[in-house]
Design a protein around this motif. Structure first.
Motif, PDB file in Angstrom:
ATOM      1  N   ILE A  10      72.042 -13.610  46.613  1.00  0.00           N
ATOM      2  CA  ILE A  10      71.356 -12.545  45.793  1.00  0.00           C
ATOM      3  C   ILE A  10      70.746 -13.368  44.705  1.00  0.00           C
ATOM      4  O   ILE A  10      71.527 -14.206  44.106  1.00  0.00           O
ATOM      5  N   TYR A  11      69.645 -13.013  44.262  1.00  0.00           N
ATOM      6  CA  TYR A  11      68.878 -13.729  42.977  1.00  0.00           C
ATOM      7  C   TYR A  11      68.303 -12.413  42.089  1.00  0.00           C
ATOM      8  O   TYR A  11      67.863 -11.539  42.694  1.00  0.00           O
ATOM      9  N   GLY A  12      68.599 -12.656  40.623  1.00  0.00           N
ATOM     10  CA  GLY A  12      68.020 -11.476  40.032  1.00  0.00           C
ATOM     11  C   GLY A  12      69.002 -11.162  39.042  1.00  0.00           C
ATOM     12  O   GLY A  12      69.868 -11.550  38.774  1.00  0.00           O
ATOM     13  N   SER A  13      68.475 -10.119  38.156  1.00  0.00           N
ATOM     14  CA  SER A  13      69.600  -9.386  36.910  1.00  0.00           C
ATOM     15  C   SER A  13      69.015  -8.120  36.980  1.00  0.00           C
ATOM     16  O   SER A  13      67.923  -7.556  37.552  1.00  0.00           O
ATOM     17  N   PRO A  49      86.838 -12.618  47.629  1.00  0.00           N
ATOM     18  CA  PRO A  49      86.250 -14.125  47.924  1.00  0.00           C
ATOM     19  C   PRO A  49      86.278 -14.197  49.398  1.00  0.00           C
ATOM     20  O   PRO A  49      85.678 -15.196  49.762  1.00  0.00           O
ATOM     21  N   ASP A  50      87.059 -13.361  50.347  1.00  0.00           N
ATOM     22  CA  ASP A  50      86.670 -13.391  51.602  1.00  0.00           C
ATOM     23  C   ASP A  50      85.322 -13.202  52.142  1.00  0.00           C
ATOM     24  O   ASP A  50      85.061 -13.406  53.486  1.00  0.00           O
ATOM     25  N   LEU A  51      84.751 -12.342  51.312  1.00  0.00           N
ATOM     26  CA  LEU A  51      83.243 -11.886  51.928  1.00  0.00           C
ATOM     27  C   LEU A  51      82.078 -13.177  51.617  1.00  0.00           C
ATOM     28  O   LEU A  51      82.312 -13.563  50.422  1.00  0.00           O
ATOM     29  N   ASP A  52      81.310 -13.252  52.491  1.00  0.00           N
ATOM     30  CA  ASP A  52      80.342 -14.400  52.420  1.00  0.00           C
ATOM     31  C   ASP A  52      79.220 -13.789  51.660  1.00  0.00           C
ATOM     32  O   ASP A  52      78.106 -13.509  51.906  1.00  0.00           O
ATOM     33  N   ILE A  53      79.244 -13.564  50.133  1.00  0.00           N
ATOM     34  CA  ILE A  53      78.145 -13.187  49.235  1.00  0.00           C
ATOM     35  C   ILE A  53      77.924 -14.380  48.121  1.00  0.00           C
ATOM     36  O   ILE A  53      79.360 -14.636  47.650  1.00  0.00           O
ATOM     37  N   VAL A  54      77.071 -14.803  47.945  1.00  0.00           N
ATOM     38  CA  VAL A  54      76.714 -15.750  46.878  1.00  0.00           C
ATOM     39  C   VAL A  54      75.790 -15.028  45.748  1.00  0.00           C
ATOM     40  O   VAL A  54      74.573 -14.757  46.109  1.00  0.00           O
ATOM     41  N   TYR A  55      76.196 -15.122  44.565  1.00  0.00           N
ATOM     42  CA  TYR A  55      75.055 -14.425  43.406  1.00  0.00           C
ATOM     43  C   TYR A  55      74.732 -16.057  42.753  1.00  0.00           C
ATOM     44  O   TYR A  55      75.453 -16.700  42.168  1.00  0.00           O
ATOM     45  N   HIS A  56      73.250 -16.112  42.755  1.00  0.00           N
ATOM     46  CA  HIS A  56      72.820 -17.469  42.382  1.00  0.00           C
ATOM     47  C   HIS A  56      72.147 -17.252  40.894  1.00  0.00           C
ATOM     48  O   HIS A  56      71.699 -18.141  40.231  1.00  0.00           O
ATOM     49  N   GLY A  57      71.984 -16.016  40.308  1.00  0.00           N
ATOM     50  CA  GLY A  57      71.679 -15.808  38.959  1.00  0.00           C
ATOM     51  C   GLY A  57      70.248 -15.350  38.923  1.00  0.00           C
ATOM     52  O   GLY A  57      69.599 -14.976  40.103  1.00  0.00           O
ATOM     53  N   GLU A  58      69.348 -15.870  38.077  1.00  0.00           N
ATOM     54  CA  GLU A  58      67.794 -15.518  37.768  1.00  0.00           C
ATOM     55  C   GLU A  58      66.918 -16.970  37.860  1.00  0.00           C
ATOM     56  O   GLU A  58      67.376 -18.038  37.398  1.00  0.00           O
ATOM     57  N   LEU A  59      65.982 -16.821  38.471  1.00  0.00           N
ATOM     58  CA  LEU A  59      65.030 -17.686  38.764  1.00  0.00           C
ATOM     59  C   LEU A  59      63.761 -17.184  38.195  1.00  0.00           C
ATOM     60  O   LEU A  59      63.386 -16.055  38.505  1.00  0.00           O
ATOM     61  N   SER A  60      62.750 -18.306  37.824  1.00  0.00           N
ATOM     62  CA  SER A  60      61.376 -17.856  37.584  1.00  0.00           C
ATOM     63  C   SER A  60      60.722 -17.478  38.890  1.00  0.00           C
ATOM     64  O   SER A  60      61.292 -17.863  40.266  1.00  0.00           O
ATOM     65  N   ARG A  61      59.694 -16.846  39.000  1.00  0.00           N
ATOM     66  CA  ARG A  61      59.041 -16.426  40.087  1.00  0.00           C
ATOM     67  C   ARG A  61      58.446 -17.739  40.963  1.00  0.00           C
ATOM     68  O   ARG A  61      58.598 -17.692  42.304  1.00  0.00           O
TER      69      ARG A  61
END
Length: 387
Positions: A248-251, A266-278
């Protein structure tokens, strides 16, 4: 050189589909020898706080890429409180009225809607036999608000319908980002001049290299606003992670809830990466197998601009929103669809996707489809004679 003004509630450095759409329109018109000016609030979306370089200003005017940008004061807020949201819209409307009183307005004006109230203020103040008002509709309000659960059918809803009717009636030309929007407008005003103006992006296409065959889990990515309409928090709860990873990317409003959910599971394979420029995001997205485009509920008139952006990147899509967007995915073979709101069907569709089959040949096919059918400049050239 013809003067043209764009009135919008979203514009860079703000992020998101609306901001990108209006920037590309302004930039495209400028390249076609228009003298373009933009009126927009001091940047504050999606945080609800005025961005640091603009704080303390009542008005900020600058010239960027030969486009004059007037940023006006707004009481900024991203609160879910309806009263505070109304105050924010009213504050921008008052700033617009003040600007109109003291500045010369071109004879051609493009007005973004929603917000309905901002469009209403602009049309009410600027309507004149000598001026051409072009209403650019990206979502149908108040219908969309009803579907999202943000509005109920009561007195205020009826008032918003009257505003919507007024806006359509007094617009000289209506641009709609979907066929459904134009159908709705012409159902109210059969003789209204309309133009299908899709949210096509305008950026250099990336080279698609040969992608190594995936041997592990299917890597699914979501990038964009973490809002109520997208339903990413619920998506995190409902997906079956046996054979997939979700990135996941965004805000947005659901960000804290999503981060808490990931921390507590923590057992679920989900990663939040924060926000990036387009620009950064475009590079990152290419490493994933496919992207998911969800809507919590099917919204009449809505076609996510991500469809056209990801097609240009050559990124396969899993669409989970129904309506016209689903039809576009099917028509142009851009990926897979699952029945909107049916998470069992979504997991079934995902389970049938083989990561090893999502190779450069399919990606290049998607990109070729985008270049042939979703061309920003070709669409703009068709629009310009109507301005």
């Amino acid at each position: 050189m013809k003067d043209i003004m764009i009135i919008t509630s979203y514009f860079p450095p703000e992020i998101g589909a609306a901001s990108n759409r209006m920037y590309h329109l302004a930039k495209g018109l400028q390249k076609h020898n228009f003298k373009v000016s933009v009126i927009t609030p001091l940047p504050n979306y999606p945080t609800g706080k005025i961005f640091e370089p603009y704080r303390g200003h009542f008005k900020h005017t600058s010239e960027e890429n030969k486009i004059t940008i007037h940023r006006l004061w707004i009481y900024s807020s991203n609160s879910k409180n309806k009263l505070l949201r109304l105050i924010a819209m009213l504050s921008y409307s008052f700033s617009l009225i003040w600007f109109f009183m003291w500045n010369t307005i071109p004879r051609t004006v493009i007005i973004q809607s929603p917000p309905l109230l901002v469009a209403f203020t602009s049309i009410l103040c600027l309507r004149s036999k000598k001026r051409k008002l072009i209403l650019n509709i990206s979502d149908l309000w108040p219908i969309a608000g009803l579907k999202l659960g943000a509005l109920k059918k009561n007195f205020s809803y009826g008032f918003l319908e009257k505003i919507e009717y007024f806006n359509y009636k007094h617009a000289n030309l209506v641009l709609g980002q979907s066929e459904e929007i134009l159908t709705h407008v012409t159902s109210l005003f059969p003789n209204k001049a309309t133009f299908l103006y899709r949210n096509f992006p305008d950026f250099n296409i990336p080279d698609i290299s040969i992608k190594d065959k995936s041997t592990g889990k299917l890597k699914i990515v979501y990038a964009g606003l973490l809002g109520v309409a997208q339903g990413i928090y619920k998506l995190c709860q409902e997906l079956d992670y046996i054979a997939i990873q979700l990135h996941i990317y965004g805000s947005g409003p659901e960000q804290n809830a999503i981060e808490s959910f990931i921390k507590n599971h923590p057992d679920l394979d989900i990663v939040y990466h924060g926000e990036l420029s387009r620009k950064e995001l475009h590079k990152v997205l290419l490493k994933y197998d496919l992207t998911i485009i969800p809507l919590l509920n099917r919204i009449y008139g809505s076609v996510p601009s991500k469809i056209f952006e990801y097609a240009r990147l050559g990124l396969p899509m899993l669409y989970f929103g129904g309506g016209e967007g689903e039809s576009i995915i099917k028509k142009y073979d851009l990926g897979w669809v699952a029945n909107v709101g049916d998470y069992k069907d979504l997991n079934t569709v995902i389970s049938k996707i083989n990561p090893s089959e999502i190779q450069s040949v399919y990606r290049k096919k998607i990109q070729k489809t985008a270049l042939g059918n979703f061309d920003f400049n070709r669409q703009l050239e068709l629009l310009i004679p109507k301005l």
